[in-house]
Write a protein that holds these residues in place. Sequence first.
Motif: not given
Lengths: 238, 238, 238, 238
Positions: B223, C79, C200-202, C204-211, D6, D8, D13, D24, D45-46, D185-186
């Motif tokens: 990644v 994640r 929580i940041g990760h 959120l990102e996992e939901q938007l751009r899953p890796v 996937q 992505h 982050i 960020r 972060l979020i 989503l957070a």
Amino acid sequence: MKIGRQSHTTTSISTANAEAIIVRGRDLCQELVGHYGFTDYIWLLITGQPPSSAQRRMLDATLVAIAEHGLVPSVQASRMTLAAAPEAFQGAVAAGILGCGSVILGAADEERKAIAGYGHPLHKGEDPRASKLLEIAREEANDGAHIEIALIVQRLLPEIIGKPLVLNVSGAIPAVLLDAGFPILALKGIPILARTAGLIGHLLEEQLRPVGFVLSHAAARAVTYEGPVPDGFRADDR
Amino acid sequence: MKIGRQSHTTTSISTANAEAIIVRGRDLCQELVGHYGFTDYIWLLITGQPPSSAQRRMLDATLVAIAEHGLVPSVQASRMTLAAAPEAFQGAVAAGILGCGSVILGAADEERKAIAGYGHPLHKGEDPRASKLLEIAREEANDGAHIEIALIVQRLLPEIIGKPLVLNVSGAIPAVLLDAGFPILALKGIPILARTAGLIGHLLEEQLRPVGFVLSHAAARAVTYEGPVPDGFRADDR
Amino acid sequence: MKIGRQSHTTTSISTANAEAIIVRGRDLCQELVGHYGFTDYIWLLITGQPPSSAQRRMLDATLVAIAEHGLVPSVQASRMTLAAAPEAFQGAVAAGILGCGSVILGAADEERKAIAGYGHPLHKGEDPRASKLLEIAREEANDGAHIEIALIVQRLLPEIIGKPLVLNVSGAIPAVLLDAGFPILALKGIPILARTAGLIGHLLEEQLRPVGFVLSHAAARAVTYEGPVPDGFRADDR
Amino acid sequence: MKIGRQSHTTTSISTANAEAIIVRGRDLCQELVGHYGFTDYIWLLITGQPPSSAQRRMLDATLVAIAEHGLVPSVQASRMTLAAAPEAFQGAVAAGILGCGSVILGAADEERKAIAGYGHPLHKGEDPRASKLLEIAREEANDGAHIEIALIVQRLLPEIIGKPLVLNVSGAIPAVLLDAGFPILALKGIPILARTAGLIGHLLEEQLRPVGFVLSHAAARAVTYEGPVPDGFRADDR
């Protein structure tokens, strides 16, 4: 970022291609499913070899001995967690497993440090599960140095700590399994695996006849707030 | 504070006094330890009754089928967790169990919504574990309405979604267990229990030949950071 | 069954009636919500007293220092867990937290036992977070015996272990917080709380751009199966 | 085996080299530690951006509102887990977080399906935390469509379900945070993060004045065994 230096890059548990899954060198669907019982498979997964009949009987006996003992703290934590988060059965099991730690089945004692593996808050005379496990080990001619040491410690304890403390189930399980050739570094998995079976029974009951909030309500009433309050605040009768 | 109204205040799983532990009406040390295999005890704990031999064989078969499939995400999460927190074996098992959710063994697919229980990323022609479970159900004369429905869905899928998707092990397990009389609300416990056995094997291997940080190092390299950096910042070669 | 003997039956954190919630002696809705920042409240919850401005700045600094460091193992575990069990956000956070153990941010090393709090696999010259925390402690005149000891150990290490190892962020945080009067038995909570924010940041990102599955796929490729296979089995090219 | 497709392969982050950690787009040690409060950093972060002062105040207010409410089920599960597994602080926090699910702060009700976000078992007249959060939103001119909808639902509920149910804190938090621009989503992360702070306070108290087994003992007494027992078995007086 590389955290830690690790020189191994192999696993010897399983592999697969599009047609077959190989576990410990055996074809899962040809040789294992339908032919191995779960206990045999547990032993194979952990040790790489199928158990002898004495090994199977000892593993069965330890798992049955420790899977269930009523509404112990980890079961309560699990049932409360399902009550609060019913969408995640796996979360409730995980919460229950997280209590399978060093004080499991507890002989913890605030004033006197407990001797791990000896004594039990309910079963004071003897822990019937420990006695039964030792009896089976003798029947299977599976009693060796670890059981012997466990019994020597039991015999010496009154002299050392000034009172008798009998071997409990948490002390008997390592003794009988190590004598059966089970790997020491997997011992912590035994109560976890056994308790997982017990937790599933409790989580089914929790869905059919929920008591999670009954438990937490009663628990909360057992503890009193002792601290400052603002002027004029009056606690409710609960 | 009373959260939720719950009218039940009973459990019917187990009770104990100083001499005996009773589970599902049976004396644990007299009737169960040494006499029941773990599979029999799992069925007893969950349903309240011992299994028939067909029920035992189906439960064994499903647990064996699903306990292990290599370095799947939940196993990786568990091994990484043990690498980072070796003091808590139970925490590593819990982390592995937390991945036993709705996408377990995943047929997840970003673009097209997967059909739960059908299709598999590796076993495209057929999932050999599913076929084997259905074969055992037939051998045990344990095939009923749930298996029938599962196969009807498989037959209709090409017409509905425009391509064939075969029944996978996650679809076969509920079918064969429900036909065997296993309670539907405990089904989620089956992969969790089975995987716990697999996790113990992996966590033993992780202690003997650790790869947790090898896994996470390789994963991190897959990644790339894509975002702003301050002036003058240069990424290291990893 | 009573497990363990515990003589305490009180809590001094909070109480409530139908109109008001009292936390640490203050009315939550009258005195805290809208008036206290989260950092002040964390300090109040843990210590029972509001922080001084130096204490607040030290707590803020440590939480900011440790909340995020990219795709470390616990973030990957989290994640991957969300990818496999998207229905349980809390389960994914829990999986991430379970990796906040004794090797967090790891200086683990297979061959040589690491010195906890010193050395870092990436930041070899100095850990810039540790330096910054010490600098802030000096600015706030908040440097005392714990920081002094940490620096003495750093100075003596080359002599003791034959090579320099600089104080890392995991060593600096206890030093600066203990000098600020933070309770030692709550120190383990600091990285957990900080990392929860990062997770929580990760997630959120996992939901938007899953890796999550990209991570686990790459990780699995880094480890090879080394063990027996049945005759005729050929591994797939992965 | 590749589970799921996937496309992505990026994260936005954080990144790092040997000298600097970038979060960020900002240099952690130059721009963030010592300059950002924890609340600002959580928002950064979020969302990727620092908060406005209204956003900071709303986030602070929601975290403070929800962090602590006494010995609720998830706190009990956490304290019992620490009592049973004192070696794993992170496991006890995880057990507490696992109860932050869909019935958190529960308005669950066996007979009548609860309306999520409305009604509270203790705060029947109004939930003072909800009222306070709406008041702050108005003060900060941060009240928009989501708060409006939440209040419309509250106004219509008596007509729809035949009785009034006031907006509770679990309903108010999404409304005020979404109006403040927090990502939907957070949202599930907010009670988890807040509760983690509360749990640390409880786990410190649990180490100093343990009540974990007091809680579980009282809870177990609230539930009676109702099932078969072998001939001659007599329950102990507990």
